[in-house]
Write an enzyme that holds these catalytic residues in place. Structure first.
Site, PDB file in Angstrom:
ATOM      1  N   CYS A  78      -6.393  -2.031  -1.086  1.00  0.00           N
ATOM      2  CA  CYS A  78      -6.217  -1.557  -2.463  1.00  0.00           C
ATOM      3  C   CYS A  78      -4.807  -1.862  -2.979  1.00  0.00           C
ATOM      4  CB  CYS A  78      -6.565  -0.069  -2.555  1.00  0.00           C
ATOM      5  SG  CYS A  78      -6.944   0.452  -4.253  1.00  0.00           S
ATOM      6  N   HIS A 170     -11.929   0.458  -0.425  1.00  0.00           N
ATOM      7  CA  HIS A 170     -11.475   1.311   0.677  1.00  0.00           C
ATOM      8  C   HIS A 170     -12.493   1.290   1.823  1.00  0.00           C
ATOM      9  CE1 HIS A 170      -7.949   3.225  -1.179  1.00  0.00           C
ATOM     10  NE2 HIS A 170      -8.604   3.042  -2.314  1.00  0.00           N
ATOM     11  N   GLU A 172     -12.105   2.625   4.698  1.00  0.00           N
ATOM     12  CA  GLU A 172     -11.965   3.812   5.545  1.00  0.00           C
ATOM     13  C   GLU A 172     -12.870   4.971   5.152  1.00  0.00           C
ATOM     14  OE1 GLU A 172      -8.568   4.052   2.450  1.00  0.00           O
ATOM     15  OE2 GLU A 172      -9.799   2.548   3.447  1.00  0.00           O
TER      16      GLU A 172
END
Length: 512
Positions: A78, A170, A172
């Site tokens: 990002c 993202h 994660e």
């Protein structure tokens, strides 16, 4: 020990990146973006986190990427991707509309090692206001979405001596379906990590380090009955045996029978532990005080006083053991400095300077779930490892208003019923934290033919990963009705039970 380095630019998701990497049995550390350490051989790769900043802001967080690129494999996430594009001469601008939420990633490079075993189309999670309008020279596009032209890119072969990837989404968060695979492709496949950092490996290496660090000296440590201090003490015990002295304080604000039960558990673990009955000292110090912050400070100061007394009684100790865990460490070296204090927490800060003790923190690099896994490796009783988090000030901040022994007993009885019923119905392990709160209000009720004017108990149960955010637990209505009935019928002075359905944020888990 090999590791992945995560440079934190202030993203709310940075800890999640670390957790995903550690799920691969790969050790990683988070450091502020402006505290880049020497890139030693044990660092196998570097990840740049997201950020609430825009690279176009005058006060944007900047980093000399040439200090890493070509030296270690790099992944920008990002903000890390936008910083990469901006730093190397690409174009970054504000999106016409903020892209936030689920999107479909269209992978243009299925043969690239970063996308190994990832389908051509997959769901990802976006959260950004800037977008990359043009790639810098020497970089190539890997993926896009219907909304943005550049969702993933990499340095072309030969641009740097080591691989360099960047993504706008993202990986994660759980909403990115292939996120774990993508991170694994980077950490294991591209960086070449072995993935052998297991709880057993941690125990062996930590015990060896503690033996070397402490030598023949002695450690004193206050135990809380919770997971962190217990696992830390167990590691120290494995390293130095009876040269670890522990004490467990009964502040009169523990759960029902907790002091006796925890002491018994510690004795069963072979720990050299002493129980300290200080109930009356705490009740006297807290008498008449209703302000929650003042109550916390009174409790914290009295813990420190008691610790000083214990230390003076054992003057030959050189070390202070603490159950500090990684989120505490990260918070203390935040990108923006320590966060604004929402409420103070009980700790023993300041003691080392006064008592001339060196600090030893065996768990300072572990997350809470990792601490539990290490505890299981050490064969610590599940009754301790599976115990819900419990605040340092104990029931002192679950009694709203002033504290009296009578109120404590009332809350202990209600709490014992609630927790007991959770275990009886097989719900305890599906809830992250549960507890009862005694409210400073009275309401009218009817018992038999008599009207009552008595106190109210609030039940709280939440689900969370680490307490940073929390959802209220959807406990069955029939269960709540049973708990309510049992408390009202069994605990004198309570005639009403309510259930707290607030999330964090905006509410906190505890009421004070």
């Amino acid at each position: 020990m090999e590791k992945i380095l995560i440079l934190d630019f202030g993203s709310q998701y940075t800890q999640l990146i670390a957790r995903r990497v550690r799920e691969m049995n790969v050790y990683c550390e988070i450091v502020p973006y402006n505290k880049l350490p020497e890139l030693t051989a044990d660092i196998k790769g570097v990840i740049l986190s997201g950020s609430p900043f825009s690279v176009k802001q005058s006060d944007a967080l900047r980093l000399d990427l040439d200090k890493i690129a070509g030296i270690k494999p790099l992944l920008g996430i990002c903000y890390g991707a936008q910083l990469t594009a901006d730093y190397y001469g690409g174009a970054v601008g504000r999106s016409e509309k903020r892209e936030y939420g689920k999107a479909i990633l269209i992978n243009n490079a299925v043969n690239d090692p970063f996308f190994s075993n990832v389908p051509e189309r997959s769901q990802v999670w976006m959260s950004h206001g800037d977008t990359i309008l043009q790639l810098p020279e020497g970089f190539e596009l890997l993926a896009h979405t219907d909304s943005i032209p550049v969702a993933a890119f990499r340095a072309k072969a030969g641009r740097f001596a080591t691989p360099y990837y960047a993504i706008q989404f993202h990986p994660e968060v759980y909403h990115t379906v292939e996120g774990f695979n993508l991170l694994k492709n980077f950490v294991i496949g591209i960086c070449g990590c072995a993935g052998d950092w297991t709880p057993a490996h941690f125990v062996d290496s930590t015990v060896a380090e503690l033996k070397a660090k402490i030598g023949n000296e002695k450690v004193i440590m206050a135990l809380s009955g919770g997971v962190d201090s217990t696992v830390a003490a167990s590691l120290l015990h494995h390293a130095i045996g009876d040269r670890l002295f522990c004490f467990f304080i009964d502040n009169g604000l523990l759960r029902k029978n907790e002091f006796e039960e925890v002491l018994l558990s510690y004795k069963g673990m072979g720990l050299n532990v002493e129980g300290v009955d200080a109930k009356n000292r705490f009740y006297t110090a807290l008498a008449g005080e209703s302000n929650p912050e003042t109550k916390r400070k009174i409790i914290g100061k009295l813990f420190i006083d008691l610790f000083e007394e214990a230390s003076e009684a054992h003057p030959d100790f050189q070390w202070l053991g603490q159950g500090t865990i990684y989120p505490d460490v990260i918070e203390s070296v935040s990108v923006h400095g320590p966060s604004v204090t929402i409420k103070s927490h009980h700790n023993v800060g300041g003691l080392p300077d006064k008592l001339k003790l060196k600090i030893v923190e065996p768990l300072r690099m572990l997350f809470k779930d990792e601490v539990r896994r290490v505890g299981r490796t050490l064969n610590i009783p599940d009754a301790i490892l599976s115990r819900h988090p419990f605040p340092g000030p104990g029931l002192g901040i679950r009694i709203l208003g002033d504290i009296t022994p009578e109120k404590v007993q009332m809350l202990q009885e209600a709490d014992a019923i609630y927790i007991g019923k959770l275990k009886e119905h097989g719900l305890y392990d599906s809830v992250w934290q549960a507890g009862t709160i005694l409210l400073p209000i009275q309401s009218v009720g009817v018992m038999g033919d008599e009207r009552t004017y008595e106190k109210t108990i609030a039940l709280r149960a939440v689900n969370s990963t680490d307490g940073m955010t929390a959802e209220w637990s959807k406990l069955p209505y029939e269960f709540l009705a049973e708990v309510s009935s049992e408390i009202i019928n069994s605990v004198k002075g309570i005639n009403r039970v309510v259930y707290d359905i607030s999330t964090k944020p905006p509410a906190t888990i505890e009421w004070e």
